[in-house]
Motif scaffolding. Structure first.
Motif, short mmCIF file in Angstrom:
data_model
loop_
_atom_site.label_atom_id
_atom_site.label_comp_id
_atom_site.label_asym_id
_atom_site.label_seq_id
_atom_site.Cartn_x
_atom_site.Cartn_y
_atom_site.Cartn_z
N LEU A 46 -34.91 37.42 -66.53
CA LEU A 46 -34.34 37.55 -65.19
C LEU A 46 -34.54 39.00 -64.75
O LEU A 46 -34.47 39.91 -65.57
CB LEU A 46 -32.86 37.19 -65.17
N TYR A 47 -34.78 39.20 -63.46
CA TYR A 47 -35.14 40.50 -62.92
C TYR A 47 -34.30 40.87 -61.71
O TYR A 47 -33.89 39.99 -60.94
CB TYR A 47 -36.61 40.49 -62.46
N THR A 48 -34.12 42.17 -61.49
CA THR A 48 -33.52 42.65 -60.25
C THR A 48 -34.62 42.67 -59.17
O THR A 48 -35.81 42.61 -59.49
CB THR A 48 -32.96 44.08 -60.41
N GLY A 58 -48.07 45.59 -59.43
CA GLY A 58 -48.85 45.76 -60.65
C GLY A 58 -48.31 46.84 -61.57
O GLY A 58 -49.00 47.29 -62.47
N LEU A 59 -47.06 47.23 -61.35
CA LEU A 59 -46.42 48.26 -62.17
C LEU A 59 -45.50 47.61 -63.21
O LEU A 59 -45.05 46.49 -63.01
CB LEU A 59 -45.58 49.18 -61.28
N PRO A 60 -45.17 48.33 -64.28
CA PRO A 60 -44.15 47.81 -65.20
C PRO A 60 -42.80 47.71 -64.48
O PRO A 60 -42.52 48.50 -63.56
CB PRO A 60 -44.10 48.87 -66.30
N ALA A 61 -41.98 46.78 -64.89
CA ALA A 61 -40.68 46.57 -64.24
C ALA A 61 -39.79 47.81 -64.30
O ALA A 61 -38.95 48.01 -63.43
CB ALA A 61 -39.96 45.38 -64.88
N ASN A 84 -41.24 32.33 -51.57
CA ASN A 84 -41.35 31.62 -52.85
C ASN A 84 -40.02 31.10 -53.37
O ASN A 84 -39.88 30.81 -54.56
CB ASN A 84 -41.98 32.56 -53.89
N GLN A 85 -39.04 30.93 -52.49
CA GLN A 85 -37.70 30.57 -52.93
C GLN A 85 -37.63 29.28 -53.74
O GLN A 85 -36.79 29.16 -54.63
CB GLN A 85 -36.77 30.47 -51.71
N ASP A 86 -38.51 28.34 -53.50
CA ASP A 86 -38.47 27.09 -54.27
C ASP A 86 -38.86 27.30 -55.73
O ASP A 86 -38.51 26.49 -56.58
CB ASP A 86 -39.39 26.05 -53.64
N GLY A 87 -39.58 28.37 -56.02
CA GLY A 87 -40.00 28.64 -57.39
C GLY A 87 -39.12 29.63 -58.12
O GLY A 87 -39.41 30.01 -59.25
N LEU A 88 -38.01 30.06 -57.47
CA LEU A 88 -37.14 31.07 -58.05
C LEU A 88 -35.71 30.57 -58.21
O LEU A 88 -35.28 29.65 -57.51
CB LEU A 88 -37.13 32.33 -57.17
N LEU A 101 -29.62 38.62 -60.47
CA LEU A 101 -30.85 38.61 -61.24
C LEU A 101 -31.63 37.35 -60.88
O LEU A 101 -31.04 36.27 -60.73
CB LEU A 101 -30.54 38.65 -62.74
N TYR A 102 -32.92 37.50 -60.77
CA TYR A 102 -33.79 36.42 -60.32
C TYR A 102 -34.83 36.10 -61.37
O TYR A 102 -35.27 36.98 -62.10
CB TYR A 102 -34.50 36.82 -59.02
#
Length: 107
Positions: A46-48, A58-61, A84-88, A101-102
């Motif tokens: 999960l990501y902020t 293309g950068l590291p998180a 892209n809400q349907d895929g998240l 977190l997503y």
């Protein structure tokens, strides 16, 4: 009054003062490509929003960014997330002072 503030804001972001700009002023015009969520997100994480914004570039998180760049990257990430809400999915924050977190929805 308002235009001077706008010009100062756009100049600091590198936005040309005389917009719109003719395409022939540029040596190269690139195609506009949006990444699919599965192309940049790990299905087990999960990501902020700022982390997703970095990954879209293309950068590291965890890449270090100055505030101006991070702000612009986030401005690009939020519409991408809506598109892209349907895929998240979102994990509801456990505390009021913790951000959401997503991650990828299960396929």
């Amino acid at each position: 009054m308002g235009s001077a503030q706008f010009e100062g804001f756009t100049h600091s972001l590198g936005i040309p003062a005389g917009m719109p700009v003719d395409k022939q002023e540029f040596d190269e015009i690139l195609s506009f490509e949006l990444h699919e969520p599965a192309d940049i997100l790990d299905a087990d994480k999960l990501y902020t929003i700022p982390e997703i914004a970095r990954l879209l570039q293309g950068l590291p998180a965890d890449a270090e960014l100055n505030e101006a760049n991070e702000s612009v990257f986030i401005d690009w990430a939020i519409p991408w997330m809506i598109y892209n809400q349907d895929g998240l999915v979102i994990a509801d924050p456990q505390d009021d002072d913790v951000v959401g977190l997503y991650g990828l929805a299960e396929s």
